[in-house]
Design an enzyme around this catalytic site. Structure first.
Site, mmCIF file in Angstrom:
data_model
loop_
_atom_site.group_PDB
_atom_site.id
_atom_site.type_symbol
_atom_site.label_atom_id
_atom_site.label_comp_id
_atom_site.label_asym_id
_atom_site.label_seq_id
_atom_site.Cartn_x
_atom_site.Cartn_y
_atom_site.Cartn_z
ATOM 1 N N HIS A 368 0.531 -1.378 -0.134
ATOM 2 C CA HIS A 368 0.010 0.132 0.083
ATOM 3 C C HIS A 368 0.552 1.306 -0.211
ATOM 4 O O HIS A 368 0.551 2.790 0.185
ATOM 5 C CB HIS A 368 -0.969 -0.108 1.298
ATOM 6 C CG HIS A 368 -2.270 -0.897 1.143
ATOM 7 N ND1 HIS A 368 -2.675 -0.749 0.526
ATOM 8 C CD2 HIS A 368 -2.740 -1.782 1.558
ATOM 9 C CE1 HIS A 368 -4.075 -1.695 0.384
ATOM 10 N NE2 HIS A 368 -3.545 -2.940 1.551
ATOM 11 N N LYS A 556 -8.987 13.886 4.965
ATOM 12 C CA LYS A 556 -7.829 12.225 4.786
ATOM 13 C C LYS A 556 -6.652 12.257 5.765
ATOM 14 O O LYS A 556 -6.941 13.338 6.847
ATOM 15 C CB LYS A 556 -7.181 12.156 4.212
ATOM 16 C CG LYS A 556 -6.048 12.852 3.262
ATOM 17 C CD LYS A 556 -5.802 13.379 1.601
ATOM 18 C CE LYS A 556 -6.600 13.273 0.321
ATOM 19 N NZ LYS A 556 -7.435 12.048 0.375
ATOM 20 N N ARG A 557 -6.036 11.235 6.284
ATOM 21 C CA ARG A 557 -5.277 11.739 7.757
ATOM 22 C C ARG A 557 -4.800 12.389 6.983
ATOM 23 O O ARG A 557 -4.117 12.873 5.732
ATOM 24 C CB ARG A 557 -4.767 9.625 7.804
ATOM 25 C CG ARG A 557 -3.499 9.447 6.837
ATOM 26 C CD ARG A 557 -2.923 8.201 6.932
ATOM 27 N NE ARG A 557 -2.301 7.503 6.306
ATOM 28 C CZ ARG A 557 -1.608 7.749 5.361
ATOM 29 N NH1 ARG A 557 -0.190 7.926 6.941
ATOM 30 N NH2 ARG A 557 -0.502 6.739 4.314
ATOM 31 N N LYS A 562 0.224 14.148 0.841
ATOM 32 C CA LYS A 562 -1.453 14.303 1.511
ATOM 33 C C LYS A 562 -1.038 15.912 0.952
ATOM 34 O O LYS A 562 -2.781 16.700 0.002
ATOM 35 C CB LYS A 562 -2.063 13.836 2.180
ATOM 36 C CG LYS A 562 -1.653 11.782 1.970
ATOM 37 C CD LYS A 562 -2.871 11.480 3.192
ATOM 38 C CE LYS A 562 -3.375 10.050 3.427
ATOM 39 N NZ LYS A 562 -3.581 9.536 2.110
ATOM 40 N N THR A 664 -9.044 5.650 -1.741
ATOM 41 C CA THR A 664 -10.528 5.690 -2.155
ATOM 42 C C THR A 664 -11.168 6.582 -1.572
ATOM 43 O O THR A 664 -12.395 6.540 -2.128
ATOM 44 C CB THR A 664 -10.915 4.011 -1.071
ATOM 45 O OG1 THR A 664 -10.971 4.359 0.286
ATOM 46 C CG2 THR A 664 -10.216 3.079 -1.715
ATOM 47 N N LYS A 668 -15.188 8.146 -3.774
ATOM 48 C CA LYS A 668 -16.442 7.895 -2.807
ATOM 49 C C LYS A 668 -16.583 9.677 -2.786
ATOM 50 O O LYS A 668 -18.234 9.453 -2.862
ATOM 51 C CB LYS A 668 -15.836 7.758 -1.479
ATOM 52 C CG LYS A 668 -15.212 6.843 -0.821
ATOM 53 C CD LYS A 668 -15.106 6.250 1.121
ATOM 54 C CE LYS A 668 -14.337 5.692 1.177
ATOM 55 N NZ LYS A 668 -13.664 5.204 2.310
#
Length: 819
Positions: A368, A556-557, A562, A664, A668
């Site tokens: 991942h 998101k975390r 990110k 993901t 969504k």
């Protein structure tokens, strides 16, 4: 006899007859009434939840027994055992009522007590079993396993306090509290006290050759708790089996009688400690040891359970690998091949070669991450202290593995060193990803780009050794929870256009075609969702939002790759521009953040603090005229996501190209009608190919350009020198404009960008702002915006978890599948 193939559209059973449905509803009413009668406070939402769960559990238990009987049949498909440290399940009541077709019965029961269903749904604690995309993917898989009729068990740990409950202090910094989700018990779980397995740590290994035996110095008992996951449109269920550690013995009575009361129960506390927290802080030696022990608890108990079940059903270990797939969701369960080998060799007296053949046939691994620092390794000295027999087995696997490497590439000792399971650079460490690859028959990435980069970068040597072992399976999400349940307003629009079949066949969305009437319906559904989120923000944050503004969402975390920091730089630049040019045509924006920073990740915690400092200044400045608001919603989880995601207009998927494995959340959000602003990274690429890049806001360096720029010598200050807006935003943050009480608070964060900027935030800033201007322009053209929304939704059929699981069954788990 050949195993029965997995059904492509559902379980191999027939829909329930009308009389069966009537009987099921009658059983629910009776069981609910009995359970409610036993509650002390019959009128409370919690009592209604407990009684509803008890009534559903009876139906689920019957389906579980029938499913297990089917899966034990000689011609049943291969059973999948999905090993994961995380399962981010979300609340269960709504999903269970929908799957069992009992929503109307629940409404009737609530009507008798004049209690809104929303109150009952809201009082259900969210299971603290996961944190981010890894756990949410695992939860989606359980839903698909049941719906598709794939024999399966999910295996995890029953954490008592989750990872942590996130709160925000008055000054804006993150505070962690225990997530006491089990305070009132879990009405959905089924304790299995008959399923108890010993799990050892420490000690010594005795004997020679085939007589080697491990004698642990410490033992705990792992007890099973089952959470039954119903399939939709089928009688099938899947099982999430969670392990809880406990001491086998009671208190030391003699020690207790001497007045040493705490010492008398120290072994019980040591066992219970394994259950407390997901991902304990690993900045200390004790924290690292606790993580390793948790991972072994999961692996050992699960494998003992698997072997016992197989022997009960089959009577022999000869076909263990043929009949069972054991899947590693990332490297947290990577001790699996070592423990499986130990059990087969030491406990069941199989020769090495046969045990290794079974292990290789059974085990597969999903990677991942492309970040080398995120690939788990364990110090050899810690393995020697806690799992000495497993270290011996790892050394023997490595010896045989390197013999094969040297036979294929004679004289290339550098290659052998890189392929070794043991890293000898500095402290000797066991490489868990390397072990997972060597022990697996298949290794997959989770998006096309990720899988391509995986075999070109971090696992290039392994791909050279065994190229056929690597494959790709792009992630997916369940439309049952993430559209049908989370977004009833949009679901009603889709049902009117397409019928209800998209819940089990998401490719049906392709028939959705833009039209003015449909555009109006999509806008109305979106506005209802935005009003719901605005009400939540008003209630929780005391902040008024304009539902007509563009809801710009990044959930998101919190992590540097990110790039929440890139988003914040745009917010600051936008704020400064609005103040400087108040009469310009500004599209009103509401920027929504949510996500947790790991407790030991100081940079991520600083970014959370900065978000709040920026929000405080922006939201209080009357010069913005309500054209810019910033909101951070704390304690992000499934339930909060189910409110935020349907309300999003814009989905921020802005990781540095080449760093996001898949994502993901991007799926969504697009499925719920948000347009994507994103880099050409992870599953964004496949989404862009499906939707049409013209219906997304793509920006930034591509992965190959990132590599080239780093190789050439990236100089982040050049981007600042050439961009006045960027320079002004950085100066404001670094100079204390948003932290006047502590002007130097973010100096270190800004200095890091200026000196090395690991994730190319500054390099992508200008193109990101240009993409944001395109967002503004399109949002002002409502017909064009809703047409793009329609294109997004219609193209999301490929990203159903049902497609993902079918591909895993065919390509990774080697389960015969049709379709």
């Amino acid at each position: 006899m050949n195993p029965k193939p997995m059904s492509p559209r559902g379980a191999p059973d027939t829909p329930a007859a009308p009389e069966d449905v009537a009987q099921r509803r009658a059983r629910f009413r009776a069981a609910h009434a009995r359970a409610l009668a036993q509650c002390a406070d019959r009128g409370s939402a919690w009592s209604m939840l407990r009684s509803a769960a008890a009534a559903c559990r009876g139906e689920l238990a019957d389906r579980w027994a029938a499913t297990q009987a089917q899966d034990a049949a000689p011609d049943a498909p291969r059973r999948v055992h999905y090993m994961s440290m995380e399962f981010l399940m979300g609340r269960a009541l709504r999903n269970t009522l929908d799957a069992l077709d009992l929503s109307d019965e629940m409404q009737s029961a609530l009507h008798d007590g004049d209690l809104p269903l929303a109150d009952v749904l809201e009082c259900e604690p969210e299971p603290g079993l996961g944190n981010g995309g890894l756990g949410r993917l695992a939860a989606c898989f359980l839903d698909a396993f049941a719906t598709l009729g794939l024999p399966s068990f999910g295996y995890g740990v029953r954490y008592e306090y989750g990872m942590f409950a996130q709160a925000i202090a008055a000054d804006g910094h993150q505070v962690e509290h225990p997530d006491h989700w089990l305070r009132l018990g879990n009405p959905w779980e089924i304790p299995r006290p008959e399923l108890r397995y010993r799990v050892g740590f420490g000690g010594q290994v005795h004997g020679d050759g085939a007589a080697r035996r491990w004698r642990p110095s410490e033992e705990v008992v792992a007890m099973a708790y089952d959470f039954i996951v119903p399939g939709h449109g089928t009688q099938r269920v899947s099982t999430l089996r969670l392990w809880s550690a406990c001491a086998d013995d009671g208190i030391d009575f003699a020690t207790f009688c001497r007045g040493q009361h705490l010492a008398a129960g120290a072994h019980r506390l040591a066992a219970d400690l394994l259950n407390w927290v997901l991902y304990p802080d690993d900045s200390t030696q004790a924290g690292r040891e606790l993580r390793l022990k948790q991972e072994f608890l999961l692996v050992s108990a699960s494998l003992q359970d698997l072997i016992n079940r197989h022997l009960r059903e089959r009577g022999t270990l000869a076909d263990l690998g043929e009949r069972n797939a054991v899947h590693l969701n990332d490297t947290h369960p990577a001790l699996t091949p070592l423990e499986l080998m130990r059990l087969l060799i030491d406990e069941h007296a199989l020769p090495w070669e046969r045990a290794w053949a079974i292990t290789r046939q059974a085990v597969s691994y999903t990677n991942h991450t492309l970040l080398p620092e995120a690939l788990e390794t364990w110090p050899v000295r810690m393995m020697q202290a806690l799992l000495p027999r497993h270290l011996e087995i790892a050394y023997e696997i490595n010896h045989r593995h390197l013999e094969a490497v040297r036979a294929s590439f004679p004289g290339d000792e550098e290659l052998a060193s890189r392929l070794s399971l043991v890293d000898h650079n500095g402290e000797d460490r066991l490489r868990m990803a390397a072990l997972s690859i060597v022990a697996s028959h298949r290794v997959n990435g989770v998006s096309a780009l990720h899988s391509e980069l995986m075999v070109k970068t971090i696992f290039a040597d392994f791909a050279r050794l065994a190229p056929q072992r690597f494959t790709n399976v792009t992630n997916g999400v369940t439309p049952r929870r993430w559209l049908a349940q989370a977004n009833p307003a949009l679901s009603q629009v889709l049902d009117a256009q397409l019928g209800p079949g998209w819940r089990s066949d998401l490719e049906a969305l392709r028939a959705l075609a833009p039209s003015p009437a449909l555009g109006d319906q999509l806008l109305q559904a979106k506005r209802r969702n935005k009003q719901r989120l605005a009400e939540l923000v008003r209630r929780e944050l005391k902040l008024e939002l304009d539902p007509d503004s563009l809801f710009d969402v990044q959930v998101k975390r919190i992590h540097e790759y990110k790039r929440q920091l890139l988003n914040l730089l745009h917010v600051v630049a936008r704020y400064q521009a609005i103040v400087a040019h108040p009469t310009a045509q500004w599209t009103a924006r509401t920027v929504v953040f949510a996500g947790k920073a790991a407790s030991a990740y100081q940079t991520a915690r600083t970014i959370v603090h900065l978000i709040h400092d920026v929000a405080r200044v922006v939201n209080a400045d009357p010069r913005t005229g309500g054209r810019l608001k910033v909101a951070f919603l704390p304690n992000y989880g499934v339930s909060l996501a189910e409110v935020i995601i349907p309300a999003a207009d814009l989905s921020e998927q802005i990781s540095t190209a080449g760093t996001e494995a898949s994502g993901t959340g991007n799926m969504k959000l697009a499925l719920n009608g948000a347009l994507t602003i994103g880099t050409w990274d992870g599953a964004n690429i496949e989404m862009g190919q499906a939707i049409g890049e013209q219906h997304m806001f793509v920006f930034g360096l591509r992965a190959d350009a990132v590599v080239r720029l780093r190789a050439e010598g990236y100089k982040p200050r050049q981007h600042v020198d050439n961009d006045p807006a960027l320079r002004k935003a950085l100066e404001a943050i670094g100079g204390g404009a948003f932290s006047p009480d502590e002007p130097a608070r973010y100096r270190g964060l800004i200095d890091g960008l200026l000196t090395h900027d690991t994730y190319m935030v500054l390099a992508d800033f200008a193109d990101y702002l240009a993409a944001q201007r395109r967002v503004d322009a399109l949002y002002r053209q409502r017909a064009a915006w809703t047409a793009a929304v329609c294109h997004n939704i219609a193209a999301m059929g490929r990203f159903s978890v049902d497609r993902t699981v079918r591909e895993y069954a065919h390509k990774v788990w080697l389960v015969p599948a049709q379709g």
